[in-house]
Write a protein that holds these residues in place. Sequence first.
Motif, PDB file in Angstrom:
ATOM      1  N   LEU A  33      39.489  56.390  54.996  1.00  0.00           N
ATOM      2  CA  LEU A  33      39.719  54.949  54.934  1.00  0.00           C
ATOM      3  C   LEU A  33      39.895  54.579  53.467  1.00  0.00           C
ATOM      4  CD1 LEU A  33      39.749  52.922  57.294  1.00  0.00           C
ATOM      5  CD2 LEU A  33      37.423  52.279  56.678  1.00  0.00           C
ATOM      6  N   GLN A  34      41.118  54.182  53.101  1.00  0.00           N
ATOM      7  CA  GLN A  34      41.402  53.914  51.696  1.00  0.00           C
ATOM      8  C   GLN A  34      42.082  52.562  51.526  1.00  0.00           C
ATOM      9  OE1 GLN A  34      42.706  57.109  49.156  1.00  0.00           O
ATOM     10  NE2 GLN A  34      42.480  58.617  50.786  1.00  0.00           N
ATOM     11  N   GLU A  35      41.729  51.902  50.450  1.00  0.00           N
ATOM     12  CA  GLU A  35      42.387  50.648  50.097  1.00  0.00           C
ATOM     13  C   GLU A  35      43.748  51.011  49.504  1.00  0.00           C
ATOM     14  OE1 GLU A  35      39.529  48.952  47.485  1.00  0.00           O
ATOM     15  OE2 GLU A  35      37.969  49.010  49.019  1.00  0.00           O
ATOM     16  N   ALA A  36      44.785  50.780  50.263  1.00  0.00           N
ATOM     17  CA  ALA A  36      46.117  51.232  49.879  1.00  0.00           C
ATOM     18  C   ALA A  36      46.978  50.053  49.445  1.00  0.00           C
ATOM     19  CB  ALA A  36      46.757  51.996  51.042  1.00  0.00           C
ATOM     20  N   ALA A  37      48.242  50.358  49.106  1.00  0.00           N
ATOM     21  CA  ALA A  37      49.163  49.338  48.610  1.00  0.00           C
ATOM     22  C   ALA A  37      49.426  48.271  49.670  1.00  0.00           C
ATOM     23  CB  ALA A  37      50.477  49.993  48.191  1.00  0.00           C
ATOM     24  N   LEU A  38      49.724  47.062  49.207  1.00  0.00           N
ATOM     25  CA  LEU A  38      50.012  45.926  50.075  1.00  0.00           C
ATOM     26  C   LEU A  38      51.419  45.403  49.806  1.00  0.00           C
ATOM     27  CD1 LEU A  38      46.670  44.002  49.424  1.00  0.00           C
ATOM     28  CD2 LEU A  38      47.199  45.357  51.469  1.00  0.00           C
ATOM     29  N   THR A  39      51.926  44.579  50.717  1.00  0.00           N
ATOM     30  CA  THR A  39      53.168  43.872  50.429  1.00  0.00           C
ATOM     31  C   THR A  39      52.900  42.850  49.327  1.00  0.00           C
ATOM     32  OG1 THR A  39      52.795  42.076  52.007  1.00  0.00           O
ATOM     33  CG2 THR A  39      53.855  44.083  52.860  1.00  0.00           C
ATOM     34  N   ASN A  40      53.943  42.317  48.746  1.00  0.00           N
ATOM     35  CA  ASN A  40      53.763  41.289  47.712  1.00  0.00           C
ATOM     36  C   ASN A  40      52.973  40.104  48.239  1.00  0.00           C
ATOM     37  OD1 ASN A  40      55.196  42.538  45.566  1.00  0.00           O
ATOM     38  ND2 ASN A  40      57.129  41.988  46.522  1.00  0.00           N
ATOM     39  N   GLU A  41      53.295  39.700  49.468  1.00  0.00           N
ATOM     40  CA  GLU A  41      52.616  38.550  50.066  1.00  0.00           C
ATOM     41  C   GLU A  41      51.147  38.878  50.328  1.00  0.00           C
ATOM     42  OE1 GLU A  41      55.458  39.870  51.091  1.00  0.00           O
ATOM     43  OE2 GLU A  41      56.851  38.321  50.393  1.00  0.00           O
ATOM     44  N   GLY A  42      50.921  40.089  50.812  1.00  0.00           N
ATOM     45  CA  GLY A  42      49.548  40.494  51.091  1.00  0.00           C
ATOM     46  C   GLY A  42      48.706  40.564  49.835  1.00  0.00           C
ATOM     47  N   LEU A  43      49.284  41.107  48.774  1.00  0.00           N
ATOM     48  CA  LEU A  43      48.560  41.205  47.512  1.00  0.00           C
ATOM     49  C   LEU A  43      48.174  39.817  47.002  1.00  0.00           C
ATOM     50  CD1 LEU A  43      47.523  43.094  45.298  1.00  0.00           C
ATOM     51  CD2 LEU A  43      49.774  42.922  44.203  1.00  0.00           C
ATOM     52  N   LYS A  44      49.082  38.855  47.152  1.00  0.00           N
ATOM     53  CA  LYS A  44      48.781  37.486  46.718  1.00  0.00           C
ATOM     54  C   LYS A  44      47.641  36.890  47.538  1.00  0.00           C
ATOM     55  CE  LYS A  44      53.497  36.508  45.122  1.00  0.00           C
ATOM     56  NZ  LYS A  44      54.760  35.771  45.412  1.00  0.00           N
ATOM     57  N   LEU A  45      47.622  37.175  48.843  1.00  0.00           N
ATOM     58  CA  LEU A  45      46.547  36.671  49.692  1.00  0.00           C
ATOM     59  C   LEU A  45      45.191  37.168  49.208  1.00  0.00           C
ATOM     60  CD1 LEU A  45      47.989  37.024  53.328  1.00  0.00           C
ATOM     61  CD2 LEU A  45      47.287  34.893  52.220  1.00  0.00           C
ATOM     62  N   TRP A  46      45.102  38.466  48.964  1.00  0.00           N
ATOM     63  CA  TRP A  46      43.851  39.056  48.508  1.00  0.00           C
ATOM     64  C   TRP A  46      43.454  38.502  47.142  1.00  0.00           C
ATOM     65  CZ3 TRP A  46      40.692  43.127  50.561  1.00  0.00           C
ATOM     66  CH2 TRP A  46      41.078  43.592  51.822  1.00  0.00           C
ATOM     67  N   GLN A  47      44.391  38.474  46.212  1.00  0.00           N
ATOM     68  CA  GLN A  47      44.067  38.021  44.863  1.00  0.00           C
ATOM     69  C   GLN A  47      43.676  36.549  44.846  1.00  0.00           C
ATOM     70  OE1 GLN A  47      47.679  39.208  42.808  1.00  0.00           O
ATOM     71  NE2 GLN A  47      46.726  41.071  42.048  1.00  0.00           N
ATOM     72  N   SER A  48      44.354  35.745  45.648  1.00  0.00           N
ATOM     73  CA  SER A  48      44.037  34.315  45.691  1.00  0.00           C
ATOM     74  C   SER A  48      42.630  34.098  46.256  1.00  0.00           C
ATOM     75  CB  SER A  48      45.069  33.586  46.547  1.00  0.00           C
ATOM     76  OG  SER A  48      44.729  32.222  46.704  1.00  0.00           O
ATOM     77  N   ALA A  49      42.309  34.812  47.326  1.00  0.00           N
ATOM     78  CA  ALA A  49      40.979  34.676  47.930  1.00  0.00           C
ATOM     79  C   ALA A  49      39.901  35.111  46.944  1.00  0.00           C
ATOM     80  CB  ALA A  49      40.895  35.482  49.217  1.00  0.00           C
ATOM     81  N   TYR A  50      40.142  36.215  46.279  1.00  0.00           N
ATOM     82  CA  TYR A  50      39.137  36.701  45.343  1.00  0.00           C
ATOM     83  C   TYR A  50      38.965  35.747  44.165  1.00  0.00           C
ATOM     84  CZ  TYR A  50      36.495  39.558  42.152  1.00  0.00           C
ATOM     85  OH  TYR A  50      35.514  40.002  41.296  1.00  0.00           O
ATOM     86  N   ALA A  51      40.054  35.190  43.689  1.00  0.00           N
ATOM     87  CA  ALA A  51      39.981  34.239  42.578  1.00  0.00           C
ATOM     88  C   ALA A  51      39.122  33.036  42.960  1.00  0.00           C
ATOM     89  CB  ALA A  51      41.379  33.790  42.162  1.00  0.00           C
ATOM     90  N   ARG A  52      39.238  32.600  44.203  1.00  0.00           N
ATOM     91  CA  ARG A  52      38.411  31.472  44.668  1.00  0.00           C
ATOM     92  C   ARG A  52      36.945  31.855  44.704  1.00  0.00           C
ATOM     93  NH1 ARG A  52      41.108  29.989  50.188  1.00  0.00           N
ATOM     94  NH2 ARG A  52      39.313  28.576  50.327  1.00  0.00           N
ATOM     95  N   PHE A  53      36.642  33.095  45.054  1.00  0.00           N
ATOM     96  CA  PHE A  53      35.246  33.552  45.062  1.00  0.00           C
ATOM     97  C   PHE A  53      34.720  33.709  43.637  1.00  0.00           C
ATOM     98  CE2 PHE A  53      32.700  37.573  44.681  1.00  0.00           C
ATOM     99  CZ  PHE A  53      31.476  37.004  45.034  1.00  0.00           C
ATOM    100  N   ASN A  54      35.453  34.437  42.825  1.00  0.00           N
ATOM    101  CA  ASN A  54      34.968  34.753  41.481  1.00  0.00           C
ATOM    102  C   ASN A  54      35.017  33.547  40.553  1.00  0.00           C
ATOM    103  OD1 ASN A  54      33.814  36.569  39.713  1.00  0.00           O
ATOM    104  ND2 ASN A  54      35.772  37.360  38.973  1.00  0.00           N
ATOM    105  N   GLY A  55      35.816  32.547  40.926  1.00  0.00           N
ATOM    106  CA  GLY A  55      35.868  31.337  40.115  1.00  0.00           C
ATOM    107  C   GLY A  55      34.777  30.348  40.444  1.00  0.00           C
ATOM    108  N   GLY A  56      33.946  30.705  41.388  1.00  0.00           N
ATOM    109  CA  GLY A  56      32.826  29.837  41.734  1.00  0.00           C
ATOM    110  C   GLY A  56      33.136  28.876  42.836  1.00  0.00           C
TER     111      GLY A  56
END
Length: 429
Positions: free
Chosen positions: A406-429
């Motif tokens: 089970l590996q965290e593999a490459a995503l589509t451009n749209e998928g990568l944005k979804l993950w990064q946006s969600a994480y930014a909301r978490f890490n930004g408080g």
Amino acid sequence: MDRGELTARRILTSLRGGRLSRREALAALSTAGLSATALRILGGSAWADSPPDAVGPGGIALARPNRPVKLPVFQKPIESGLKPEKGGTFNIFNYADYVDKKLLDAFAKKYDVNVQVTTFDSMDQAITRLATKAVRNMDVTNVISNRIAQAVAGKLVQPINKDYIPNLQKNCWPQFMSPFYDVDAQYTIPYTVYTTGIGWRSDKVSEDIAKMDNPWSIFWQSEKYKGYVSILDDSREALVAAMLYRGEYDLNTEDPKVIDKALEDLLALTSICNVKVNITGYQTLPEGSCWLAHNWSGNVLSAVLAFMPEGGDPTKIQYWAPPPGKGPIQNDMWAVCAGSKKPVLAHLWLNFLLDEDNAYHNFVDYNGYQPPQNSITPERLVASKLIPENLHTAIMTAKDLGPDSLQEAALTNEGLKLWQSAYARFNGG
């Protein structure tokens, strides 16, 4: 939920997680007497998350452990037989505290060059800084398997000439001669392998986490450890921890509902335990400023090998990782930067890191992250008493990185944005 629906959901989870190809999922449905239509209904758009024709940055197909991808080549590798560049500065782009200074000094002395390390805190930051030229004149960079296609698409790295890197074939696990994310190893050499799990202080945490029905739930039951809990500062790993807490095993999902739920769960940790977000569990666990840490296996080993305070008790540090196929297994690697001013020396750096003695001592004397070298085995490490028996769970073997991993593999451009946006909301408080 009836038996048919349960079976379909299991097949969908295996498809999403890369453990089944689309063809294998269809065959499993047929054997179970189910239709692909049923799976589509259950999975919605997730049925298309990892089909063979899905692409990521630059139109590069999404690599999975059971679906290898050969990356495009935008330029020729350097010619064989060239002499290493002399003098000046050799620039390394890397995580902090990831290569022993003794190794850096040895390389500098051997090749008569100054060595300078520029650090980054996360792979998101590394890729962004390279792409925007916020850092310049880097010769080599550390990179991870789920971002190498993005680095290639952005022409941030260049193909390697393995004539300069004989230690790759001589010393490394066989699968790294042609890893699934870089068939024929055109761009990368392996550096470390690691699992993602939970590290904790058994003298501070009362639960035996390894024996819990769902060990991931400890983070959402950690009120009594408030202020002493941490989650990895990584856009994939943090969200994956929350997904595994909910029994979601598709580590590469692009389903907004799943990602939003993971975000919601992560945000809840602020009030539950005042969670810290960092990648320094190698230091915070042994010093006692953290008692419960979402952690990489290498961080836990490093805690014992290099960061245990004088008089500290390594048997108090524990580590649990999910069984194969139930949790993340990854590897870091090195690549030569596209703009390297010292490309021959960059290749020699890659070979230097893969030297058997250099790899071993960098691991046990400094960073604690296991290199995938044939000579390094769990039996050797435990028998030599370098690794205490209580941390044998942090040591990997070549079979752990098979097509069912089970590996965290490459995503589509749209998928990568979804993950990064969600994480930014978490890490930004």
